[in-house]
Design a protein around this motif. Sequence first.
Motif, PDB file in Angstrom:
ATOM      1  N   LEU A  10       3.950   3.802   9.325  1.00 55.23           N
ATOM      2  CA  LEU A  10       3.885   2.637  10.201  1.00 55.23           C
ATOM      3  C   LEU A  10       2.645   2.674  11.072  1.00 55.23           C
ATOM      4  CD1 LEU A  10       7.559   2.756  11.452  1.00 55.23           C
ATOM      5  CD2 LEU A  10       6.639   0.970  10.021  1.00 55.23           C
ATOM      6  N   ALA A  11       1.811   3.653  10.856  1.00 56.74           N
ATOM      7  CA  ALA A  11       0.801   3.953  11.861  1.00 56.74           C
ATOM      8  C   ALA A  11      -0.222   2.848  12.042  1.00 56.74           C
ATOM      9  CB  ALA A  11       0.079   5.242  11.500  1.00 56.74           C
ATOM     10  N   ALA A  12      -0.612   2.235  10.985  1.00 56.27           N
ATOM     11  CA  ALA A  12      -1.713   1.278  11.088  1.00 56.27           C
ATOM     12  C   ALA A  12      -1.199  -0.072  11.578  1.00 56.27           C
ATOM     13  CB  ALA A  12      -2.416   1.131   9.751  1.00 56.27           C
ATOM     14  N   GLY A  13      -0.889  -0.106  12.819  1.00 58.95           N
ATOM     15  CA  GLY A  13      -0.497  -1.375  13.406  1.00 58.95           C
ATOM     16  C   GLY A  13       0.956  -1.725  13.225  1.00 58.95           C
ATOM     17  N   GLY A  14       1.795  -0.737  13.133  1.00 56.37           N
ATOM     18  CA  GLY A  14       3.207  -1.016  13.037  1.00 56.37           C
ATOM     19  C   GLY A  14       3.588  -1.747  11.772  1.00 56.37           C
ATOM     20  N   ARG A  15       2.991  -1.435  10.693  1.00 57.20           N
ATOM     21  CA  ARG A  15       3.314  -2.109   9.435  1.00 57.20           C
ATOM     22  C   ARG A  15       3.424  -1.073   8.331  1.00 57.20           C
ATOM     23  NH1 ARG A  15      -1.515  -1.976   6.914  1.00 57.20           N
ATOM     24  NH2 ARG A  15      -3.333  -1.725   8.230  1.00 57.20           N
ATOM     25  N   ALA A  16       4.007  -1.502   7.250  1.00 64.65           N
ATOM     26  CA  ALA A  16       4.141  -0.598   6.118  1.00 64.65           C
ATOM     27  C   ALA A  16       2.769  -0.335   5.492  1.00 64.65           C
ATOM     28  CB  ALA A  16       5.061  -1.223   5.088  1.00 64.65           C
ATOM     29  N   PRO A  17       2.614   0.786   4.831  1.00 66.53           N
ATOM     30  CA  PRO A  17       1.308   1.095   4.243  1.00 66.53           C
ATOM     31  C   PRO A  17       1.043   0.243   3.017  1.00 66.53           C
ATOM     32  CG  PRO A  17       2.903   2.724   3.571  1.00 66.53           C
ATOM     33  CD  PRO A  17       3.604   1.820   4.557  1.00 66.53           C
ATOM     34  N   ASP A  18      -0.204  -0.068   2.806  1.00 63.38           N
ATOM     35  CA  ASP A  18      -0.531  -0.693   1.534  1.00 63.38           C
ATOM     36  C   ASP A  18      -0.754   0.419   0.512  1.00 63.38           C
ATOM     37  OD1 ASP A  18      -3.056   0.352   1.910  1.00 63.38           O
ATOM     38  OD2 ASP A  18      -3.893  -1.538   2.621  1.00 63.38           O
ATOM     39  N   ARG A  19      -1.118   0.048  -0.687  1.00 65.66           N
ATOM     40  CA  ARG A  19      -1.211   1.042  -1.753  1.00 65.66           C
ATOM     41  C   ARG A  19      -2.253   2.110  -1.447  1.00 65.66           C
ATOM     42  NH1 ARG A  19       0.534  -0.418  -7.132  1.00 65.66           N
ATOM     43  NH2 ARG A  19       2.110  -2.033  -6.968  1.00 65.66           N
ATOM     44  N   VAL A  20      -3.392   1.666  -0.930  1.00 69.75           N
ATOM     45  CA  VAL A  20      -4.451   2.627  -0.659  1.00 69.75           C
ATOM     46  C   VAL A  20      -4.010   3.599   0.426  1.00 69.75           C
ATOM     47  CG1 VAL A  20      -6.781   2.902   0.240  1.00 69.75           C
ATOM     48  CG2 VAL A  20      -6.275   1.071  -1.383  1.00 69.75           C
ATOM     49  N   GLU A  21      -3.373   3.053   1.468  1.00 71.54           N
ATOM     50  CA  GLU A  21      -2.940   3.912   2.565  1.00 71.54           C
ATOM     51  C   GLU A  21      -1.893   4.911   2.083  1.00 71.54           C
ATOM     52  OE1 GLU A  21      -3.513   0.883   6.306  1.00 71.54           O
ATOM     53  OE2 GLU A  21      -1.684   0.824   5.125  1.00 71.54           O
ATOM     54  N   PHE A  22      -0.993   4.430   1.249  1.00 75.56           N
ATOM     55  CA  PHE A  22       0.051   5.322   0.759  1.00 75.56           C
ATOM     56  C   PHE A  22      -0.571   6.456  -0.039  1.00 75.56           C
ATOM     57  CE2 PHE A  22       3.256   6.964  -1.991  1.00 75.56           C
ATOM     58  CZ  PHE A  22       4.434   6.883  -1.268  1.00 75.56           C
ATOM     59  N   ARG A  23      -1.474   6.097  -0.916  1.00 75.17           N
ATOM     60  CA  ARG A  23      -2.104   7.115  -1.742  1.00 75.17           C
ATOM     61  C   ARG A  23      -2.895   8.092  -0.873  1.00 75.17           C
ATOM     62  NH1 ARG A  23      -4.212   6.937  -7.565  1.00 75.17           N
ATOM     63  NH2 ARG A  23      -5.395   8.855  -7.706  1.00 75.17           N
ATOM     64  N   THR A  24      -3.605   7.523   0.102  1.00 76.65           N
ATOM     65  CA  THR A  24      -4.376   8.374   0.993  1.00 76.65           C
ATOM     66  C   THR A  24      -3.462   9.338   1.739  1.00 76.65           C
ATOM     67  OG1 THR A  24      -6.033   6.666   1.283  1.00 76.65           O
ATOM     68  CG2 THR A  24      -5.949   8.378   2.964  1.00 76.65           C
TER      69      THR A  24
ATOM     70  N   TYR B 131      12.606  -2.887   5.964  1.00 79.02           N
ATOM     71  CA  TYR B 131      12.814  -2.246   4.665  1.00 79.02           C
ATOM     72  C   TYR B 131      12.083  -3.016   3.562  1.00 79.02           C
ATOM     73  CZ  TYR B 131      15.013  -1.815   0.109  1.00 79.02           C
ATOM     74  OH  TYR B 131      15.210  -1.695  -1.240  1.00 79.02           O
ATOM     75  N   ASP B 132      12.250  -4.315   3.575  1.00 76.86           N
ATOM     76  CA  ASP B 132      11.691  -5.136   2.500  1.00 76.86           C
ATOM     77  C   ASP B 132      10.165  -5.110   2.519  1.00 76.86           C
ATOM     78  OD1 ASP B 132      12.363  -6.826   0.283  1.00 76.86           O
ATOM     79  OD2 ASP B 132      11.512  -8.491   1.421  1.00 76.86           O
ATOM     80  N   ASP B 133       9.604  -4.972   3.697  1.00 81.72           N
ATOM     81  CA  ASP B 133       8.146  -4.902   3.817  1.00 81.72           C
ATOM     82  C   ASP B 133       7.619  -3.682   3.062  1.00 81.72           C
ATOM     83  OD1 ASP B 133       5.630  -5.654   4.660  1.00 81.72           O
ATOM     84  OD2 ASP B 133       5.772  -4.602   6.574  1.00 81.72           O
ATOM     85  N   LEU B 134       8.246  -2.555   3.281  1.00 83.28           N
ATOM     86  CA  LEU B 134       7.798  -1.356   2.571  1.00 83.28           C
ATOM     87  C   LEU B 134       8.105  -1.454   1.075  1.00 83.28           C
ATOM     88  CD1 LEU B 134       6.525   1.425   2.675  1.00 83.28           C
ATOM     89  CD2 LEU B 134       8.784   2.391   3.062  1.00 83.28           C
ATOM     90  N   ARG B 135       9.240  -2.003   0.751  1.00 85.27           N
ATOM     91  CA  ARG B 135       9.614  -2.174  -0.658  1.00 85.27           C
ATOM     92  C   ARG B 135       8.535  -2.958  -1.411  1.00 85.27           C
ATOM     93  NH1 ARG B 135      12.374  -5.866  -4.123  1.00 85.27           N
ATOM     94  NH2 ARG B 135      11.889  -7.490  -2.600  1.00 85.27           N
ATOM     95  N   ARG B 136       8.062  -4.024  -0.808  1.00 88.32           N
ATOM     96  CA  ARG B 136       7.039  -4.845  -1.450  1.00 88.32           C
ATOM     97  C   ARG B 136       5.713  -4.101  -1.536  1.00 88.32           C
ATOM     98  NH1 ARG B 136       8.464 -10.316  -1.631  1.00 88.32           N
ATOM     99  NH2 ARG B 136      10.437 -10.756  -0.590  1.00 88.32           N
ATOM    100  N   LYS B 137       5.386  -3.373  -0.487  1.00 83.31           N
ATOM    101  CA  LYS B 137       4.133  -2.622  -0.511  1.00 83.31           C
ATOM    102  C   LYS B 137       4.150  -1.549  -1.596  1.00 83.31           C
ATOM    103  CE  LYS B 137       1.972  -4.681   2.855  1.00 83.31           C
ATOM    104  NZ  LYS B 137       2.093  -4.232   4.220  1.00 83.31           N
TER     105      LYS B 137
END
Lengths: 46, 237
Positions: A10-24, B131-137
């Motif tokens: 959640l670190a980058a602005g309180g949001r879920a990671p995108d693919r690049v962030e997750f991989r990183t 939850y759904d936000d991460l699921r989609r990501k």
Amino acid sequence: MNGRLITPPLAAGGRAPDRVEFRTAAEALATAVTGHLEATTMERVR
Amino acid sequence: MSRIALRQIAAGTDAGCLLTVEFPGDSAGPGLAATLAETAPGREVWRLDPVTTLDLGPDLCDYETLAARCVAEFDRLRPDSETALTVVGYCSAARFAYHVTGALTALGYAPRALVLVAGTVPDERTVWTEYDDLRRKLGAAGPSEPPFPLLDDPDATIGWLRAELTGHARAFVDDQDFGTAEAGAAVDEIVGRYQAWLWFLLQAVASDTPPVGCPTTDVADPGDLDLDLAPHAARHV
């Protein structure tokens, strides 16, 4: 104190990671390199 | 507005130690405690992260137990210090901040005030959206709705969410050709962190707001905050 390496899901602005962030994040953890957050339960800021 | 308000919080002669309840690693802001520390030279400032406490703790527990756990750690780290303090809860930690204030009082502290900064009360939709936000990501497609009422059985809900996220995360790792054992550990850690976050939100929905024996103030709505929240001001947690 109670610190550990932690990925920032959640670190980058309180949001879920995108693919690049997750991989990183995964790579960072996998190789135990620096650059990730150390999460603490309680700390004195000043 | 908020800078002035924060300065007032920090400068209050009776405010005592400042204890923020926030998610420093996860928040959109730079950290409320850090901002207060800049604003209030000379005042003792502490930061409590309930999600990390949950993540590192022995179990997922309710707010009352979690608050007692956090306050015990706070007390252990600063023995024989002043008991006067001001609790500052940020965003979706606002409701939990009530429990922290109560736990401090029970341990002999004297909270002077509970200040809520951009306080929000999560609901069932908040839990599902996170939850759904991460699921989609993680590559899952299509619309989704909760398969059952999330609040009926929080233990069953969090178990289901963890299993679903683990499946999506492992599929994502495989899709990225990153399927090492280390990546599996990373997946577990990420999912564990998310589990703690979703559990914290579930408990916010399920919990009540206990009375506290000190004045309570809502400092500002998110739009008034001067905490360098942009460009993610609409999504702070």
